[in-house]
Design a protein around this motif. Sequence first.
Motif, mmCIF file in Angstrom:
data_model
loop_
_atom_site.group_PDB
_atom_site.id
_atom_site.type_symbol
_atom_site.label_atom_id
_atom_site.label_comp_id
_atom_site.label_asym_id
_atom_site.label_seq_id
_atom_site.Cartn_x
_atom_site.Cartn_y
_atom_site.Cartn_z
ATOM 1 N N SER A 85 -17.397 24.306 -8.860
ATOM 2 C CA SER A 85 -17.104 24.444 -10.283
ATOM 3 C C SER A 85 -17.602 25.781 -10.813
ATOM 4 O O SER A 85 -16.897 26.465 -11.562
ATOM 5 C CB SER A 85 -17.753 23.301 -11.075
ATOM 6 N N ILE A 86 -18.816 26.162 -10.429
ATOM 7 C CA ILE A 86 -19.376 27.432 -10.901
ATOM 8 C C ILE A 86 -18.535 28.602 -10.414
ATOM 9 O O ILE A 86 -18.156 29.497 -11.183
ATOM 10 C CB ILE A 86 -20.836 27.593 -10.428
ATOM 11 N N THR A 87 -18.240 28.598 -9.137
ATOM 12 C CA THR A 87 -17.547 29.749 -8.551
ATOM 13 C C THR A 87 -16.073 29.792 -8.927
ATOM 14 O O THR A 87 -15.428 30.829 -8.791
ATOM 15 C CB THR A 87 -17.707 29.767 -7.026
ATOM 16 N N LYS A 88 -15.524 28.685 -9.411
ATOM 17 C CA LYS A 88 -14.163 28.708 -9.945
ATOM 18 C C LYS A 88 -14.097 29.621 -11.164
ATOM 19 O O LYS A 88 -13.151 30.390 -11.330
ATOM 20 C CB LYS A 88 -13.722 27.294 -10.319
ATOM 21 N N PHE A 89 -15.128 29.544 -12.015
ATOM 22 C CA PHE A 89 -15.178 30.379 -13.217
ATOM 23 C C PHE A 89 -15.812 31.742 -12.950
ATOM 24 O O PHE A 89 -15.398 32.753 -13.523
ATOM 25 C CB PHE A 89 -15.963 29.656 -14.315
ATOM 26 N N TYR A 90 -16.811 31.765 -12.071
ATOM 27 C CA TYR A 90 -17.599 32.975 -11.825
ATOM 28 C C TYR A 90 -17.728 33.212 -10.319
ATOM 29 O O TYR A 90 -18.764 32.892 -9.715
ATOM 30 C CB TYR A 90 -18.984 32.837 -12.480
ATOM 31 N N PRO A 91 -16.666 33.739 -9.692
ATOM 32 C CA PRO A 91 -16.668 33.907 -8.236
ATOM 33 C C PRO A 91 -17.823 34.776 -7.744
ATOM 34 O O PRO A 91 -18.188 35.779 -8.377
ATOM 35 C CB PRO A 91 -15.316 34.594 -7.974
ATOM 36 N N GLN A 92 -18.375 34.386 -6.613
ATOM 37 C CA GLN A 92 -19.493 35.136 -6.023
ATOM 38 C C GLN A 92 -19.122 36.595 -5.750
ATOM 39 O O GLN A 92 -19.965 37.463 -5.828
ATOM 40 C CB GLN A 92 -19.940 34.469 -4.721
ATOM 41 N N LYS A 93 -17.862 36.847 -5.442
ATOM 42 C CA LYS A 93 -17.461 38.222 -5.118
ATOM 43 C C LYS A 93 -17.555 39.150 -6.323
ATOM 44 O O LYS A 93 -17.536 40.371 -6.177
ATOM 45 C CB LYS A 93 -16.044 38.241 -4.561
ATOM 46 N N TYR A 94 -17.683 38.594 -7.528
ATOM 47 C CA TYR A 94 -17.841 39.427 -8.718
ATOM 48 C C TYR A 94 -19.273 39.925 -8.886
ATOM 49 O O TYR A 94 -19.507 40.889 -9.610
ATOM 50 C CB TYR A 94 -17.463 38.654 -9.973
ATOM 51 N N ALA A 95 -20.237 39.251 -8.273
ATOM 52 C CA ALA A 95 -21.646 39.622 -8.439
ATOM 53 C C ALA A 95 -21.941 40.947 -7.735
ATOM 54 O O ALA A 95 -21.370 41.251 -6.688
ATOM 55 C CB ALA A 95 -22.550 38.522 -7.883
ATOM 56 N N ASP A 96 -22.837 41.719 -8.327
ATOM 57 C CA ASP A 96 -23.225 43.005 -7.746
ATOM 58 C C ASP A 96 -24.352 42.769 -6.745
ATOM 59 O O ASP A 96 -25.537 42.815 -7.084
ATOM 60 C CB ASP A 96 -23.675 43.968 -8.847
ATOM 61 N N ALA A 117 -13.070 46.737 -18.633
ATOM 62 C CA ALA A 117 -14.398 46.826 -18.029
ATOM 63 C C ALA A 117 -14.773 48.276 -17.795
ATOM 64 O O ALA A 117 -13.953 49.089 -17.354
ATOM 65 C CB ALA A 117 -14.425 46.058 -16.720
ATOM 66 N N LEU A 118 -16.024 48.605 -18.071
ATOM 67 C CA LEU A 118 -16.511 49.969 -17.850
ATOM 68 C C LEU A 118 -16.713 50.249 -16.361
ATOM 69 O O LEU A 118 -16.549 51.373 -15.907
ATOM 70 C CB LEU A 118 -17.827 50.179 -18.601
ATOM 71 N N GLU A 119 -17.108 49.232 -15.624
ATOM 72 C CA GLU A 119 -17.326 49.370 -14.171
ATOM 73 C C GLU A 119 -16.605 48.215 -13.493
ATOM 74 O O GLU A 119 -16.998 47.064 -13.645
ATOM 75 C CB GLU A 119 -18.818 49.348 -13.852
ATOM 76 N N THR A 120 -15.550 48.499 -12.782
ATOM 77 C CA THR A 120 -14.723 47.449 -12.201
ATOM 78 C C THR A 120 -15.323 46.926 -10.901
ATOM 79 O O THR A 120 -16.147 47.583 -10.263
ATOM 80 C CB THR A 120 -13.297 47.955 -11.944
ATOM 81 N N VAL A 121 -14.883 45.736 -10.532
ATOM 82 C CA VAL A 121 -15.291 45.118 -9.271
ATOM 83 C C VAL A 121 -14.353 45.607 -8.172
ATOM 84 O O VAL A 121 -13.128 45.596 -8.333
ATOM 85 C CB VAL A 121 -15.242 43.580 -9.374
ATOM 86 N N SER A 122 -14.928 46.028 -7.074
ATOM 87 C CA SER A 122 -14.143 46.568 -5.960
ATOM 88 C C SER A 122 -13.080 45.576 -5.503
ATOM 89 O O SER A 122 -13.356 44.391 -5.304
ATOM 90 C CB SER A 122 -15.066 46.914 -4.786
ATOM 91 N N GLY A 123 -11.854 46.080 -5.353
ATOM 92 C CA GLY A 123 -10.765 45.248 -4.862
ATOM 93 C C GLY A 123 -10.013 44.488 -5.935
ATOM 94 O O GLY A 123 -8.979 43.877 -5.647
ATOM 95 N N GLU A 124 -10.511 44.497 -7.186
ATOM 96 C CA GLU A 124 -9.851 43.778 -8.271
ATOM 97 C C GLU A 124 -8.943 44.729 -9.057
ATOM 98 O O GLU A 124 -9.326 45.852 -9.373
ATOM 99 C CB GLU A 124 -10.892 43.171 -9.222
ATOM 100 N N THR A 125 -7.740 44.276 -9.359
ATOM 101 C CA THR A 125 -6.788 45.091 -10.123
ATOM 102 C C THR A 125 -6.806 44.770 -11.610
ATOM 103 O O THR A 125 -6.281 45.536 -12.414
ATOM 104 C CB THR A 125 -5.361 44.884 -9.581
ATOM 105 N N ASP A 126 -7.387 43.643 -11.997
ATOM 106 C CA ASP A 126 -7.491 43.253 -13.399
ATOM 107 C C ASP A 126 -8.578 44.101 -14.051
ATOM 108 O O ASP A 126 -9.752 44.022 -13.669
ATOM 109 C CB ASP A 126 -7.836 41.761 -13.486
ATOM 110 N N ASP A 127 -8.219 44.903 -15.057
ATOM 111 C CA ASP A 127 -9.210 45.806 -15.657
ATOM 112 C C ASP A 127 -10.159 45.094 -16.605
ATOM 113 O O ASP A 127 -11.025 45.733 -17.210
ATOM 114 C CB ASP A 127 -8.533 46.994 -16.346
#
Length: 288
Positions: A16-27, A145-155
């Motif tokens: 449930s958590i990672t559905k909303f906040y995927p781990q790959k988004y974390a720095d 976003a000021l700093e995008t997540v690598s591999g993501e195309t959604d700005d």
Amino acid sequence: MSRAITRAQLDKVVRSITKFYPQKYADKSWDNTGLLIDCSTAQATTANPTVKTKVLLTVDLTKSVAQEAVDANCNVIIAYHPFIFPSWSRLSPHTNPQHETAIKLIQYGISVYCPHTAVDAARGGVNDWLVKGLNNGENVTKSYALETVSGETDDLIGYGRFVELSKDISLQQIVENVKRALRIPHIQVASGASPSTWNRLMIKKVAVCAGSGSGVFKQLNEDVDLYYTGEMSHHEVLKWKEMGKTVIVCNHSNTERGFLRDVMHGLFQDEGYEVVVSRMDRDPLTVV
């Protein structure tokens, strides 16, 4: 007595958590996110066969919040900030109160998940919530976003936000909006204009970052009128003020805490969990 849930139950919470906040988004270059304490059991025990999942939401997992979780019979804590940070090589409860808290949580079978920068980066996450608080989400013509997540195309997936409003808003109105959105009585403002003229100082472009904005604001490529964040160093605030910009700071976790109440609580209730928002969690600094 331990009120640990089963591995299957905890896996469901993590999904449930990672559905909303995927781990790959974390720095992961510095942030310690994910399931930091796993107290789940392989299967339900005969002594405690019908334990239901009860989640407590907090920004910081302090001793008082841990006791609150115990008293409320929670078995999962979602702590926005990483509880184990940066890392522990051993547990020493007599010298570190966090270690004492960790031992208590384990004894009571309470698992801990910390999403932190995954929530910062997500579309609809804490930074978008801050943007909405500027003017109830109205009249925003551009946001990214000021700093995008690598591999993501959604700005809109990434850290911080640049915001352009369709019409100017006075600094006085933004100050009132921010205090209302964060539900705090006081904020700090750096501006070359005196407060009596804030109703005539118009804001069009804003840089936003939950928590500490210093590093994220370095990624900014556009000129802005206002920097809005939880905390910033004295010299950074002074620099922007000297350049004719306005800075709003609200204390670090005050820019994050309301998101648990306004957004996350409802999301996890909709997932079928009993959810409580910590009443003991508060920013360590108090304005008096």
